[in-house]
Design an enzyme around this catalytic site. Structure first.
Site, PDB file in Angstrom:
ATOM      1  N   LYS A  92       6.143   5.817  -4.543  1.00 51.16           N
ATOM      2  CA  LYS A  92       5.006   4.913  -4.788  1.00 51.16           C
ATOM      3  C   LYS A  92       5.387   3.531  -4.334  1.00 51.16           C
ATOM      4  O   LYS A  92       6.451   3.017  -4.707  1.00 51.16           O
ATOM      5  CB  LYS A  92       4.706   4.902  -6.310  1.00 51.16           C
ATOM      6  CG  LYS A  92       3.548   3.995  -6.673  1.00 51.16           C
ATOM      7  CD  LYS A  92       2.219   4.694  -6.490  1.00 51.16           C
ATOM      8  CE  LYS A  92       1.034   3.740  -6.419  1.00 51.16           C
ATOM      9  NZ  LYS A  92       0.760   3.229  -5.048  1.00 51.16           N
ATOM     10  N   GLN A 113      11.574  -1.405  -5.186  1.00 50.39           N
ATOM     11  CA  GLN A 113      10.413  -0.725  -5.778  1.00 50.39           C
ATOM     12  C   GLN A 113      10.857   0.381  -6.731  1.00 50.39           C
ATOM     13  O   GLN A 113      10.217   0.627  -7.755  1.00 50.39           O
ATOM     14  CB  GLN A 113       9.551  -0.146  -4.649  1.00 50.39           C
ATOM     15  CG  GLN A 113       8.142   0.236  -5.054  1.00 50.39           C
ATOM     16  CD  GLN A 113       7.176  -0.950  -5.100  1.00 50.39           C
ATOM     17  OE1 GLN A 113       7.197  -1.785  -4.217  1.00 50.39           O
ATOM     18  NE2 GLN A 113       6.373  -1.032  -6.135  1.00 50.39           N
ATOM     19  N   LYS A 116      11.654  -1.331  -9.984  1.00 48.53           N
ATOM     20  CA  LYS A 116      10.419  -1.932 -10.507  1.00 48.53           C
ATOM     21  C   LYS A 116       9.536  -0.852 -11.140  1.00 48.53           C
ATOM     22  O   LYS A 116       9.062  -0.986 -12.270  1.00 48.53           O
ATOM     23  CB  LYS A 116       9.667  -2.611  -9.358  1.00 48.53           C
ATOM     24  CG  LYS A 116       8.421  -3.349  -9.772  1.00 48.53           C
ATOM     25  CD  LYS A 116       7.496  -3.663  -8.599  1.00 48.53           C
ATOM     26  CE  LYS A 116       8.148  -4.467  -7.501  1.00 48.53           C
ATOM     27  NZ  LYS A 116       7.152  -5.106  -6.607  1.00 48.53           N
ATOM     28  N   LYS A 128       8.122   2.577   0.307  1.00 45.60           N
ATOM     29  CA  LYS A 128       7.479   1.429   0.976  1.00 45.60           C
ATOM     30  C   LYS A 128       7.238   1.813   2.421  1.00 45.60           C
ATOM     31  O   LYS A 128       7.961   2.637   2.971  1.00 45.60           O
ATOM     32  CB  LYS A 128       8.409   0.206   0.933  1.00 45.60           C
ATOM     33  CG  LYS A 128       7.692  -1.107   1.093  1.00 45.60           C
ATOM     34  CD  LYS A 128       7.229  -1.642  -0.246  1.00 45.60           C
ATOM     35  CE  LYS A 128       6.318  -2.823  -0.110  1.00 45.60           C
ATOM     36  NZ  LYS A 128       5.986  -3.386  -1.425  1.00 45.60           N
ATOM     37  N   ASP A 168       0.050  -4.266   0.471  1.00 44.58           N
ATOM     38  CA  ASP A 168       1.117  -5.269   0.429  1.00 44.58           C
ATOM     39  C   ASP A 168       0.676  -6.351   1.427  1.00 44.58           C
ATOM     40  O   ASP A 168      -0.510  -6.405   1.785  1.00 44.58           O
ATOM     41  CB  ASP A 168       2.476  -4.634   0.795  1.00 44.58           C
ATOM     42  CG  ASP A 168       3.663  -5.524   0.424  1.00 44.58           C
ATOM     43  OD1 ASP A 168       3.993  -5.613  -0.762  1.00 44.58           O
ATOM     44  OD2 ASP A 168       4.260  -6.167   1.312  1.00 44.58           O
ATOM     45  N   SER A 380      -1.563   0.210 -10.350  1.00 45.42           N
ATOM     46  CA  SER A 380      -1.651   1.337  -9.404  1.00 45.42           C
ATOM     47  C   SER A 380      -1.369   2.650 -10.132  1.00 45.42           C
ATOM     48  O   SER A 380      -2.038   3.657  -9.901  1.00 45.42           O
ATOM     49  CB  SER A 380      -0.637   1.178  -8.269  1.00 45.42           C
ATOM     50  OG  SER A 380      -1.133   0.318  -7.273  1.00 45.42           O
TER      51      SER A 380
HETATM   52  O1  2IT Z   1       5.362  -4.808  -4.143  1.00 40.54           O
HETATM   53  C1  2IT Z   1       4.589  -4.104  -4.817  1.00 40.54           C
HETATM   54  O2  2IT Z   1       4.858  -3.783  -5.982  1.00 40.54           O
HETATM   55  C2  2IT Z   1       3.323  -3.692  -4.200  1.00 40.54           C
HETATM   56  N1  2IT Z   1       3.088  -4.052  -3.048  1.00 40.54           N
HETATM   57  C3  2IT Z   1       2.363  -2.827  -4.941  1.00 40.54           C
HETATM   58  C4  2IT Z   1       2.699  -1.394  -4.794  1.00 40.54           C
HETATM   59  C5  2IT Z   1       1.686  -0.431  -5.370  1.00 40.54           C
HETATM   60  O3  2IT Z   1       1.931   0.772  -5.201  1.00 40.54           O
HETATM   61  O4  2IT Z   1       0.692  -0.844  -5.972  1.00 40.54           O
END
Ligand code: 2IT
Length: 448
Positions: A92, A113, A116, A128, A168, A380
């Site tokens: 994701k 990510q 996160k 990503k 993004d 998301s």
């Molecule tokens: O950097 C990020 O956390 C995002 N661009 C969002 C990624 C998402 O899957 O909503």
């Protein structure tokens, strides 16, 4: 040099194998700074080769993206999807369309990510993607053909239970719509394969606001815990007039903060009495730019060309929301000198490693993007939940869940920082707390 010889060895290997990838190496080093507190205490990390495995993406897809411009000329770009880690859920993470996109940047973003997404508490792995294509200056038709060409390859690799991209930099509602539509056509399947979708076809209310609003909810938690205060009356500066910066300005204003400076790619505007936030968010939404026009329409404000000088403006709180590498050590020193006591990242790694070290050793409260900007990917995750149960929640319901998730992320980071004897070091707390969940899942799932 780390205390741990295991860490030193793995970092040497990462550097040797990724020689040209300076952004990726910087992200790994920042993460290893925190790992130095845990690897000697938890022998499972070395025994199960967790760090050797976690620094290598599970899969990288690179694709040729040929397309035809409005004048009939054939163009070629390079597209990528980095599927970094699926230990705790489907890959994701967003898609970036920008000239600067390369494998180093996408690997750095996919690595971040992973932790996160873990911190959100929702079942999402890390990924990503993107392309070295800048939609600015292209017609809608060109952008659509570009998105369709990329999806003609990407559709093989993504899916609602496999890999769920989102937006993004340079990749917003328009690009998501074109890509989603083509995926549906190729697969003959209407599923939640993207997040950040339009409301009419499965998007979540509150997703556009989520990163910026979530950032401010995180700021409020930090102020409450460390200062026993709120943001009301605090002087705030924000860089970047994209989705994150614009929505952060809106929420800061709602909570009673005074926005004294804000930048876009042209420069920044400064008004010690507070900027007109409604004007800024409207212009930023329409054009992605506001600063030059702002100064013409507001006589009390000063416009300075070039966004970078903004870090010399006196403020209490700085929210870098533009992109990676905006704040270096010299900017960190200027911020501190002019009264800034808190820096909270809205972008991904806008502060470099030296700046972060400076904040942590000079009493400036700092929060890393992987914690403080996690509100975007968290909503998301809520969009995925709504798609899976074929329901839509109200804005208020999504916003309440977002607020609770940001509180929980702060608590996880803070509790972990306290446990390791560094109560204000939220970067340490975020890295270790995000890592532990991924590690547990990797151990449980065996060598795969
Ligand atoms: O950097 C990020 O956390 C995002 N661009 C969002 C990624 C998402 O899957 O909503």
């Amino acid at each position: 040099m780390y205390k741990s010889s295991y860490l030193n060895r793995v970092l040497r290997e990462v550097k040797a194998k990724n020689k040209e990838q300076k952004e990726f190496i910087a992200a790994v080093e920042e993460f290893f700074d925190s790992m130095d507190f845990v690897v000697d205490k938890d022998p499972r990390i070395e025994k199960f080769a967790i760090l050797e495995r976690i620094v290598v993406p599970e899969r990288i897809i690179t694709m040729r993206v040929p397309w035809v411009d409005d004048r009939g000329r054939i163009k070629v770009n390079t597209g990528y999807r980095v599927e970094f880690n699926s230990a705790i859920g489907p890959y994701k993470g967003g898609m970036r369309f920008d000239k600067s996109v390369n494998l180093s940047i996408l690997k750095f973003l996919g690595f971040e990510q992973t932790f996160k997404n873990s911190l959100t508490g929702l079942p999402m792995g890390g990924g990503k993607g993107g392309a070295d294509f800048d939609p600015r200056g292209h017609s809608d038709g060109e952008i659509m053909r570009f998105c369709q060409s990329m999806m003609a390859e990407l559709f093989r690799h993504i899916g609602p239970n496999t890999d769920v991209p989102a937006g993004d930099l340079g990749f917003g509602a328009r690009e998501i719509g074109y890509m989603f539509g083509y995926y549906k056509k190729l697969r003959d399947e209407f599923t939640g394969v993207f997040t950040g979708k339009g409301i009419s076809y499965g998007g979540s209310l509150g997703r556009p606001e989520a990163t910026g609003y979530g950032l401010l909810y995180f700021v409020e938690e930090m102020l409450k815990e460390f200062k026993k205060e709120s943001i009301k009356g605090k002087k705030v500066v924000i860089s970047g007039s994209g989705k994150v910066g614009g929505m952060a300005a809106e929420k800061a204003n709602q909570l009673g903060a005074i926005l004294v400076a804000m930048s876009d790619i042209d420069g920044y505007v400064y008004d010690p009495n507070g900027l007109d936030v409604k004007y800024i968010t409207k212009k930023a939404k329409e054009k992605g730019l506001f600063s030059k026009e702002y100064a013409q329409d507001h006589k009390g404000a000063k416009f300075v060309a070039g966004p970078h000088g903004m870090w010399s403006v006196p403020c209490d709180i700085a929210l870098p929301c533009a992109t990676q590498g905006e704040i270096h050590e010299e900017d960190a020193k200027l911020l501190k000198k002019n009264g800034c006591f808190m820096v909270v990242e809205g972008a991904n790694m806008p502060c470099d490693v030296e700046a972060i070290r400076y904040f942590n050793s000079n009493g400036v409260l700092f929060a890393p993007g992987k914690a403080s900007n996690a509100g975007g990917v968290a909503v998301s995750g809520l969009e995925m939940s709504q798609n899976a149960i074929h329901l839509s929640w109200t804005f208020e319901e999504v916003d309440a869940r977002l607020k609770q998730i940001m509180k929980d992320i702060f608590k996880k980071c803070h509790d972990t920082a306290v446990k390791y004897g560094q109560p204000t070091n939220l970067a340490l707390g975020a890295n270790i707390a995000g890592f532990e969940k991924v590690m547990d899942a990797m151990i449980a799932q065996g060598v795969c």
